[in-house]
Design a protein around this motif. Structure first.
Motif, PDB file in Angstrom:
ATOM      1  N   ARG A  71       0.740  -1.249   0.051  1.00  0.00           N
ATOM      2  CA  ARG A  71      -0.097   0.167  -0.109  1.00  0.00           C
ATOM      3  C   ARG A  71       0.662   1.240  -0.208  1.00  0.00           C
ATOM      4  O   ARG A  71       1.885   1.327   0.748  1.00  0.00           O
ATOM      5  N   SER A  72       0.450   2.076  -0.662  1.00  0.00           N
ATOM      6  CA  SER A  72       1.312   3.519  -0.932  1.00  0.00           C
ATOM      7  C   SER A  72       0.113   4.629  -0.903  1.00  0.00           C
ATOM      8  O   SER A  72      -0.930   4.737  -1.182  1.00  0.00           O
ATOM      9  N   ARG A  73       0.945   5.840  -0.616  1.00  0.00           N
ATOM     10  CA  ARG A  73       0.207   7.174  -0.896  1.00  0.00           C
ATOM     11  C   ARG A  73      -0.479   7.286  -2.298  1.00  0.00           C
ATOM     12  O   ARG A  73      -1.527   7.751  -2.520  1.00  0.00           O
ATOM     13  N   SER A  74       0.173   6.688  -3.276  1.00  0.00           N
ATOM     14  CA  SER A  74      -0.003   6.779  -4.812  1.00  0.00           C
ATOM     15  C   SER A  74      -1.294   5.999  -4.864  1.00  0.00           C
ATOM     16  O   SER A  74      -2.359   6.549  -5.378  1.00  0.00           O
ATOM     17  N   TRP A  75      -1.647   4.658  -4.231  1.00  0.00           N
ATOM     18  CA  TRP A  75      -2.748   4.007  -4.505  1.00  0.00           C
ATOM     19  C   TRP A  75      -3.907   4.544  -3.665  1.00  0.00           C
ATOM     20  O   TRP A  75      -4.942   4.901  -4.275  1.00  0.00           O
ATOM     21  N   PHE A  76      -3.692   5.295  -2.323  1.00  0.00           N
ATOM     22  CA  PHE A  76      -4.351   5.945  -1.710  1.00  0.00           C
ATOM     23  C   PHE A  76      -5.114   6.966  -2.497  1.00  0.00           C
ATOM     24  O   PHE A  76      -6.412   7.408  -2.477  1.00  0.00           O
ATOM     25  N   LEU A  77      -4.331   7.842  -3.096  1.00  0.00           N
ATOM     26  CA  LEU A  77      -4.801   8.879  -3.749  1.00  0.00           C
ATOM     27  C   LEU A  77      -5.632   8.597  -5.072  1.00  0.00           C
ATOM     28  O   LEU A  77      -6.482   9.455  -5.435  1.00  0.00           O
ATOM     29  N   ALA A  78      -4.861   7.424  -5.794  1.00  0.00           N
ATOM     30  CA  ALA A  78      -5.836   7.266  -6.990  1.00  0.00           C
ATOM     31  C   ALA A  78      -6.996   6.712  -6.580  1.00  0.00           C
ATOM     32  O   ALA A  78      -8.253   6.894  -7.212  1.00  0.00           O
ATOM     33  N   ILE A  79      -7.316   6.020  -5.434  1.00  0.00           N
ATOM     34  CA  ILE A  79      -8.695   5.554  -4.998  1.00  0.00           C
ATOM     35  C   ILE A  79      -9.611   6.766  -4.580  1.00  0.00           C
ATOM     36  O   ILE A  79     -10.852   7.024  -5.265  1.00  0.00           O
ATOM     37  N   ARG A  80      -8.822   7.922  -3.968  1.00  0.00           N
ATOM     38  CA  ARG A  80      -9.623   9.094  -3.661  1.00  0.00           C
ATOM     39  C   ARG A  80     -10.202   9.724  -4.982  1.00  0.00           C
ATOM     40  O   ARG A  80     -11.264  10.120  -4.809  1.00  0.00           O
ATOM     41  N   GLU A  81      -9.139   9.864  -5.790  1.00  0.00           N
ATOM     42  CA  GLU A  81      -9.447  10.819  -6.930  1.00  0.00           C
ATOM     43  C   GLU A  81     -10.398  10.000  -7.812  1.00  0.00           C
ATOM     44  O   GLU A  81     -11.379  10.709  -8.342  1.00  0.00           O
ATOM     45  N   GLN A  82     -10.476   8.548  -7.926  1.00  0.00           N
ATOM     46  CA  GLN A  82     -11.591   8.076  -8.759  1.00  0.00           C
ATOM     47  C   GLN A  82     -12.892   8.037  -8.026  1.00  0.00           C
ATOM     48  O   GLN A  82     -13.751   8.221  -8.904  1.00  0.00           O
ATOM     49  N   ARG A  83     -12.842   7.794  -6.702  1.00  0.00           N
ATOM     50  CA  ARG A  83     -14.169   7.765  -6.038  1.00  0.00           C
ATOM     51  C   ARG A  83     -14.762   9.429  -6.372  1.00  0.00           C
ATOM     52  O   ARG A  83     -16.178   9.499  -6.797  1.00  0.00           O
ATOM     53  N   ARG A  84     -14.167  10.384  -6.298  1.00  0.00           N
ATOM     54  CA  ARG A  84     -14.641  11.855  -6.462  1.00  0.00           C
ATOM     55  C   ARG A  84     -14.913  12.106  -7.905  1.00  0.00           C
ATOM     56  O   ARG A  84     -15.870  12.580  -8.107  1.00  0.00           O
ATOM     57  N   ALA A  85     -14.337  11.564  -8.827  1.00  0.00           N
ATOM     58  CA  ALA A  85     -14.613  11.647 -10.371  1.00  0.00           C
ATOM     59  C   ALA A  85     -15.618  11.102 -10.582  1.00  0.00           C
ATOM     60  O   ALA A  85     -16.530  11.425 -11.346  1.00  0.00           O
ATOM     61  N   ILE A  86     -16.124   9.782 -10.017  1.00  0.00           N
ATOM     62  CA  ILE A  86     -17.277   9.014 -10.358  1.00  0.00           C
ATOM     63  C   ILE A  86     -18.371   9.784  -9.721  1.00  0.00           C
ATOM     64  O   ILE A  86     -19.498   9.715 -10.183  1.00  0.00           O
ATOM     65  N   HIS A  87     -18.379  10.321  -8.560  1.00  0.00           N
ATOM     66  CA  HIS A  87     -19.472  11.115  -7.879  1.00  0.00           C
ATOM     67  C   HIS A  87     -19.688  12.207  -8.795  1.00  0.00           C
ATOM     68  O   HIS A  87     -21.081  12.335  -9.090  1.00  0.00           O
ATOM     69  N   ARG A  88     -18.801  12.813  -9.275  1.00  0.00           N
ATOM     70  CA  ARG A  88     -18.835  14.058 -10.079  1.00  0.00           C
ATOM     71  C   ARG A  88     -19.581  13.581 -11.453  1.00  0.00           C
ATOM     72  O   ARG A  88     -20.460  14.523 -11.862  1.00  0.00           O
ATOM     73  N   HIS A  89     -19.195  12.617 -12.030  1.00  0.00           N
ATOM     74  CA  HIS A  89     -19.652  11.959 -13.512  1.00  0.00           C
ATOM     75  C   HIS A  89     -21.106  11.858 -13.270  1.00  0.00           C
ATOM     76  O   HIS A  89     -21.898  12.105 -14.255  1.00  0.00           O
ATOM     77  N   LEU A  90     -21.268  11.208 -12.221  1.00  0.00           N
ATOM     78  CA  LEU A  90     -22.888  10.756 -12.093  1.00  0.00           C
ATOM     79  C   LEU A  90     -23.563  12.157 -11.570  1.00  0.00           C
ATOM     80  O   LEU A  90     -24.893  11.758 -12.183  1.00  0.00           O
ATOM     81  N   ARG A  91     -23.293  13.024 -10.888  1.00  0.00           N
ATOM     82  CA  ARG A  91     -23.883  14.343 -10.812  1.00  0.00           C
ATOM     83  C   ARG A  91     -24.259  14.969 -11.784  1.00  0.00           C
ATOM     84  O   ARG A  91     -25.383  15.248 -12.296  1.00  0.00           O
TER      85      ARG A  91
END
Length: 152
Positions: A71-91
């Motif tokens: 596990r790394s900061r990079s994985w953590f941030l990728a997960i965070r970024e994609q979750r936010r992007a999916i929420h935004r895309h569905l809005r």
């Protein structure tokens, strides 16, 4: 210039001509066949965007779950970024919610491929079918809690 010819020879020019005809409500100037095709293609593009984002998110969640020692900061941030992007895309595209299950299945296949590429784990490590529910995958506290700072 003939509309279908313009579509084939100068797509940008065609889009500008069609936008102007729509703005001025010049019905006879519209290239109905190509307009229909392009509008349908735009819809498919929005679906592909959702699947692409889910693929990256699912791939990183699989890595997070099946290779915890890496596990790394990079994985953590990728997960965070994609979750936010999916929420935004569905809005921005609420009608895509009707295709969530299909998108999750399509995204899972590519997510497994991403996890395989980025780990040394064998294919048999990962589930054959998506083990996650969509609402869980996009929840900030599922598997990887992205509500807080990275604490590696």
């Amino acid at each position: 210039m003939d509309k279908p010819f313009l579509y084939d020879q100068d797509f940008y020019g065609w889009t500008q001509q069609q936008a102007k005809a729509l703005e001025q409500r010049l019905v006879m100037e519209l290239d109905w066949q190509h307009l229909q095709e392009e509008i349908q293609a735009l819809g498919r593009q929005e679906y592909r965007e959702l699947v692409s984002r889910l693929s990256v998110l699912l791939g990183h969640l699989l890595k997070w779950e099946y290779q915890p020692e890496q596990r790394s900061r990079s994985w953590f941030l990728a997960i965070r970024e994609q979750r936010r992007a999916i929420h935004r895309h569905l809005r921005q595209n609420p009608s895509l919610k009707s295709r969530i299950e299909e998108a999750l299945l399509d995204g899972f296949e590519a997510g497994v491929d991403l996890a395989l590429r980025e780990t040394n784990l064998p294919l048999r490590t990962f589930p054959e079918h998506c083990p996650y529910l969509f609402d869980d995958v996009i929840a900030d506290n599922f598997l990887c809690d992205t509500r807080q700072d990275w604490e590696g």
